[in-house]
Design a protein around this motif. Sequence first.
Motif, PDB file in Angstrom:
ATOM      1  N   PRO A  53       4.183  -2.594  -6.052  1.00 45.28           N
ATOM      2  CA  PRO A  53       3.226  -1.859  -6.899  1.00 45.28           C
ATOM      3  C   PRO A  53       3.580  -0.377  -7.057  1.00 45.28           C
ATOM      4  O   PRO A  53       3.200   0.255  -8.042  1.00 45.28           O
ATOM      5  CB  PRO A  53       1.896  -2.022  -6.145  1.00 45.28           C
ATOM      6  CG  PRO A  53       2.059  -3.305  -5.390  1.00 45.28           C
ATOM      7  CD  PRO A  53       3.506  -3.323  -4.971  1.00 45.28           C
ATOM      8  N   GLN A  54       4.336   0.171  -6.104  1.00 41.70           N
ATOM      9  CA  GLN A  54       4.736   1.583  -6.191  1.00 41.70           C
ATOM     10  C   GLN A  54       5.776   1.827  -7.283  1.00 41.70           C
ATOM     11  O   GLN A  54       6.053   2.980  -7.610  1.00 41.70           O
ATOM     12  CB  GLN A  54       5.286   2.075  -4.845  1.00 41.70           C
ATOM     13  CG  GLN A  54       4.230   2.153  -3.760  1.00 41.70           C
ATOM     14  CD  GLN A  54       4.815   2.718  -2.486  1.00 41.70           C
ATOM     15  OE1 GLN A  54       5.369   1.975  -1.676  1.00 41.70           O
ATOM     16  NE2 GLN A  54       4.717   4.022  -2.316  1.00 41.70           N
ATOM     17  N   VAL A  55       6.360   0.758  -7.803  1.00 41.94           N
ATOM     18  CA  VAL A  55       7.227   0.906  -8.979  1.00 41.94           C
ATOM     19  C   VAL A  55       6.593   0.167 -10.163  1.00 41.94           C
ATOM     20  O   VAL A  55       7.285  -0.348 -11.042  1.00 41.94           O
ATOM     21  CB  VAL A  55       8.685   0.433  -8.715  1.00 41.94           C
ATOM     22  CG1 VAL A  55       9.344   1.318  -7.667  1.00 41.94           C
ATOM     23  CG2 VAL A  55       8.728  -1.035  -8.288  1.00 41.94           C
ATOM     24  N   GLY A  95       2.934   9.393   5.509  1.00 37.15           N
ATOM     25  CA  GLY A  95       3.084   9.963   4.174  1.00 37.15           C
ATOM     26  C   GLY A  95       3.388   8.812   3.245  1.00 37.15           C
ATOM     27  O   GLY A  95       3.599   7.685   3.698  1.00 37.15           O
ATOM     28  N   CYS A  96       3.402   9.075   1.951  1.00 33.50           N
ATOM     29  CA  CYS A  96       3.603   7.975   1.001  1.00 33.50           C
ATOM     30  C   CYS A  96       4.315   8.514  -0.228  1.00 33.50           C
ATOM     31  O   CYS A  96       3.968   9.585  -0.723  1.00 33.50           O
ATOM     32  CB  CYS A  96       2.245   7.391   0.621  1.00 33.50           C
ATOM     33  SG  CYS A  96       2.348   6.009  -0.522  1.00 33.50           S
ATOM     34  N   LEU A  97       5.296   7.758  -0.708  1.00 31.23           N
ATOM     35  CA  LEU A  97       6.038   8.190  -1.896  1.00 31.23           C
ATOM     36  C   LEU A  97       5.113   8.315  -3.108  1.00 31.23           C
ATOM     37  O   LEU A  97       5.395   9.082  -4.023  1.00 31.23           O
ATOM     38  CB  LEU A  97       7.165   7.195  -2.197  1.00 31.23           C
ATOM     39  CG  LEU A  97       8.271   7.126  -1.139  1.00 31.23           C
ATOM     40  CD1 LEU A  97       9.213   5.962  -1.420  1.00 31.23           C
ATOM     41  CD2 LEU A  97       9.051   8.436  -1.061  1.00 31.23           C
ATOM     42  N   SER A  98       3.991   7.586  -3.080  1.00 30.65           N
ATOM     43  CA  SER A  98       3.035   7.639  -4.193  1.00 30.65           C
ATOM     44  C   SER A  98       1.991   8.733  -4.010  1.00 30.65           C
ATOM     45  O   SER A  98       1.193   8.986  -4.910  1.00 30.65           O
ATOM     46  CB  SER A  98       2.342   6.280  -4.353  1.00 30.65           C
ATOM     47  OG  SER A  98       3.294   5.294  -4.686  1.00 30.65           O
ATOM     48  N   GLN A 137       1.977  -2.320   8.093  1.00 32.17           N
ATOM     49  CA  GLN A 137       0.570  -2.221   7.707  1.00 32.17           C
ATOM     50  C   GLN A 137       0.386  -1.321   6.487  1.00 32.17           C
ATOM     51  O   GLN A 137      -0.394  -1.629   5.575  1.00 32.17           O
ATOM     52  CB  GLN A 137      -0.267  -1.712   8.886  1.00 32.17           C
ATOM     53  CG  GLN A 137      -0.336  -2.732  10.014  1.00 32.17           C
ATOM     54  CD  GLN A 137      -0.996  -2.152  11.252  1.00 32.17           C
ATOM     55  OE1 GLN A 137      -2.222  -2.078  11.335  1.00 32.17           O
ATOM     56  NE2 GLN A 137      -0.202  -1.740  12.220  1.00 32.17           N
ATOM     57  N   HIS A 138       1.110  -0.206   6.461  1.00 27.28           N
ATOM     58  CA  HIS A 138       1.033   0.719   5.327  1.00 27.28           C
ATOM     59  C   HIS A 138       1.493   0.018   4.039  1.00 27.28           C
ATOM     60  O   HIS A 138       0.828   0.102   3.005  1.00 27.28           O
ATOM     61  CB  HIS A 138       1.908   1.945   5.628  1.00 27.28           C
ATOM     62  CG  HIS A 138       1.986   2.948   4.527  1.00 27.28           C
ATOM     63  ND1 HIS A 138       1.502   4.233   4.645  1.00 27.28           N
ATOM     64  CD2 HIS A 138       2.515   2.870   3.272  1.00 27.28           C
ATOM     65  CE1 HIS A 138       1.714   4.887   3.504  1.00 27.28           C
ATOM     66  NE2 HIS A 138       2.333   4.083   2.660  1.00 27.28           N
ATOM     67  N   GLU A 139       2.633  -0.661   4.126  1.00 26.83           N
ATOM     68  CA  GLU A 139       3.186  -1.306   2.922  1.00 26.83           C
ATOM     69  C   GLU A 139       2.326  -2.477   2.460  1.00 26.83           C
ATOM     70  O   GLU A 139       2.123  -2.664   1.258  1.00 26.83           O
ATOM     71  CB  GLU A 139       4.621  -1.770   3.173  1.00 26.83           C
ATOM     72  CG  GLU A 139       5.620  -0.656   3.450  1.00 26.83           C
ATOM     73  CD  GLU A 139       5.612   0.438   2.405  1.00 26.83           C
ATOM     74  OE1 GLU A 139       5.265   0.180   1.242  1.00 26.83           O
ATOM     75  OE2 GLU A 139       5.936   1.577   2.773  1.00 26.83           O
ATOM     76  N   LEU A 140       1.823  -3.265   3.404  1.00 29.78           N
ATOM     77  CA  LEU A 140       0.987  -4.408   2.998  1.00 29.78           C
ATOM     78  C   LEU A 140      -0.331  -3.936   2.403  1.00 29.78           C
ATOM     79  O   LEU A 140      -0.903  -4.601   1.538  1.00 29.78           O
ATOM     80  CB  LEU A 140       0.770  -5.381   4.167  1.00 29.78           C
ATOM     81  CG  LEU A 140       1.794  -6.541   4.199  1.00 29.78           C
ATOM     82  CD1 LEU A 140       3.219  -6.054   4.350  1.00 29.78           C
ATOM     83  CD2 LEU A 140       1.438  -7.558   5.257  1.00 29.78           C
ATOM     84  N   ASP A 141      -0.799  -2.770   2.835  1.00 35.73           N
ATOM     85  CA  ASP A 141      -1.977  -2.183   2.191  1.00 35.73           C
ATOM     86  C   ASP A 141      -1.733  -1.970   0.696  1.00 35.73           C
ATOM     87  O   ASP A 141      -2.642  -2.132  -0.125  1.00 35.73           O
ATOM     88  CB  ASP A 141      -2.329  -0.832   2.839  1.00 35.73           C
ATOM     89  CG  ASP A 141      -3.287  -0.973   4.023  1.00 35.73           C
ATOM     90  OD1 ASP A 141      -3.787  -2.086   4.268  1.00 35.73           O
ATOM     91  OD2 ASP A 141      -3.525   0.051   4.699  1.00 35.73           O
ATOM     92  N   HIS A 142      -0.497  -1.574   0.329  1.00 39.10           N
ATOM     93  CA  HIS A 142      -0.193  -1.376  -1.094  1.00 39.10           C
ATOM     94  C   HIS A 142      -0.405  -2.662  -1.904  1.00 39.10           C
ATOM     95  O   HIS A 142      -0.683  -2.598  -3.104  1.00 39.10           O
ATOM     96  CB  HIS A 142       1.263  -0.920  -1.271  1.00 39.10           C
ATOM     97  CG  HIS A 142       1.468   0.549  -1.030  1.00 39.10           C
ATOM     98  ND1 HIS A 142       0.833   1.531  -1.757  1.00 39.10           N
ATOM     99  CD2 HIS A 142       2.267   1.199  -0.145  1.00 39.10           C
ATOM    100  CE1 HIS A 142       1.231   2.727  -1.327  1.00 39.10           C
ATOM    101  NE2 HIS A 142       2.091   2.555  -0.345  1.00 39.10           N
ATOM    102  N   LEU A 143      -0.275  -3.810  -1.247  1.00 39.38           N
ATOM    103  CA  LEU A 143      -0.405  -5.086  -1.958  1.00 39.38           C
ATOM    104  C   LEU A 143      -1.864  -5.463  -2.197  1.00 39.38           C
ATOM    105  O   LEU A 143      -2.160  -6.373  -2.968  1.00 39.38           O
ATOM    106  CB  LEU A 143       0.308  -6.206  -1.181  1.00 39.38           C
ATOM    107  CG  LEU A 143       1.790  -5.935  -0.853  1.00 39.38           C
ATOM    108  CD1 LEU A 143       2.389  -7.131  -0.136  1.00 39.38           C
ATOM    109  CD2 LEU A 143       2.589  -5.603  -2.118  1.00 39.38           C
ATOM    110  N   VAL A 175       7.813   8.887   5.655  1.00 47.23           N
ATOM    111  CA  VAL A 175       7.266   8.647   4.337  1.00 47.23           C
ATOM    112  C   VAL A 175       7.443   7.165   4.002  1.00 47.23           C
ATOM    113  O   VAL A 175       8.562   6.677   3.948  1.00 47.23           O
ATOM    114  CB  VAL A 175       7.971   9.524   3.284  1.00 47.23           C
ATOM    115  CG1 VAL A 175       7.315   9.335   1.931  1.00 47.23           C
ATOM    116  CG2 VAL A 175       7.918  10.967   3.709  1.00 47.23           C
ATOM    117  N   ILE A 176       6.324   6.499   3.844  1.00 44.52           N
ATOM    118  CA  ILE A 176       6.388   5.050   3.688  1.00 44.52           C
ATOM    119  C   ILE A 176       5.586   4.556   2.500  1.00 44.52           C
ATOM    120  O   ILE A 176       5.130   5.294   1.724  1.00 44.52           O
ATOM    121  CB  ILE A 176       5.932   4.310   4.968  1.00 44.52           C
ATOM    122  CG1 ILE A 176       4.638   4.880   5.524  1.00 44.52           C
ATOM    123  CG2 ILE A 176       7.001   4.395   6.009  1.00 44.52           C
ATOM    124  CD1 ILE A 176       4.252   4.368   6.888  1.00 44.52           C
TER     125      ILE A 176
HETATM  126 ZN    ZN Z   1       2.953   4.173   0.632  1.00 45.37          ZN
END
Ligand code: ZN
Length: 176
Positions: A53-55, A95-98, A137-143, A175-176
């Motif tokens: 989703p970040q792309v 942190g987050c790239l988004s 956990q951070h990345e799966l939250d994006h989903l 940064v994740i």
């Molecule tokens: Zn992120």
Amino acid sequence: MAVLKIARLGSPVLRQIAAPVEPDTIGKRVFQQFLDDLLDTMVETDGIGLAAPQVSRSEQVVVMECKGEHGFPQTILINPVIVGYSPATAESWEGCLSVDNLRGKVRRPVGVRVTYLDRDGKSVELDAAGLYAVCIQHELDHLIGKLFLDRMTDFSTLTHLEEFDKYRRAEHAEVI
Ligand code: ZN
């Protein structure tokens, strides 16, 4: 190699529930190319994790890698599900790239068990701890349309990157 454009805070795609990937498509060349593009984009932007989703692609795909002593191997998770959490929790900087140029402390379980399909379509069960578990956990939250900001319980730690470098350089943040 292709570096994809990062969707930033405010982009509706970051708030959507991502669709599962049809397992039959995993072996297709165009999907494999997408995985390589995600990896290229993560490396090029100095991230340690990136979710589709970040792309601006609302699909259940995550790539991660963190080199170094406290890092973790390259991991590609398709249709991932967290099936277990450790009872113990810990705070760490995220942190987050988004959500560029901000860092904040988030408390999460220190260990997770996750199941997913890898890039060969093989079913995997993985136990992760430490930074690896935080990143999962951070990345799966994006989903599920969640950002680390949603997981913060105390915004007093929310810090601009320049101030973070000035005051908190000793404290680690990825940064994740
Ligand atoms: Zn992120």
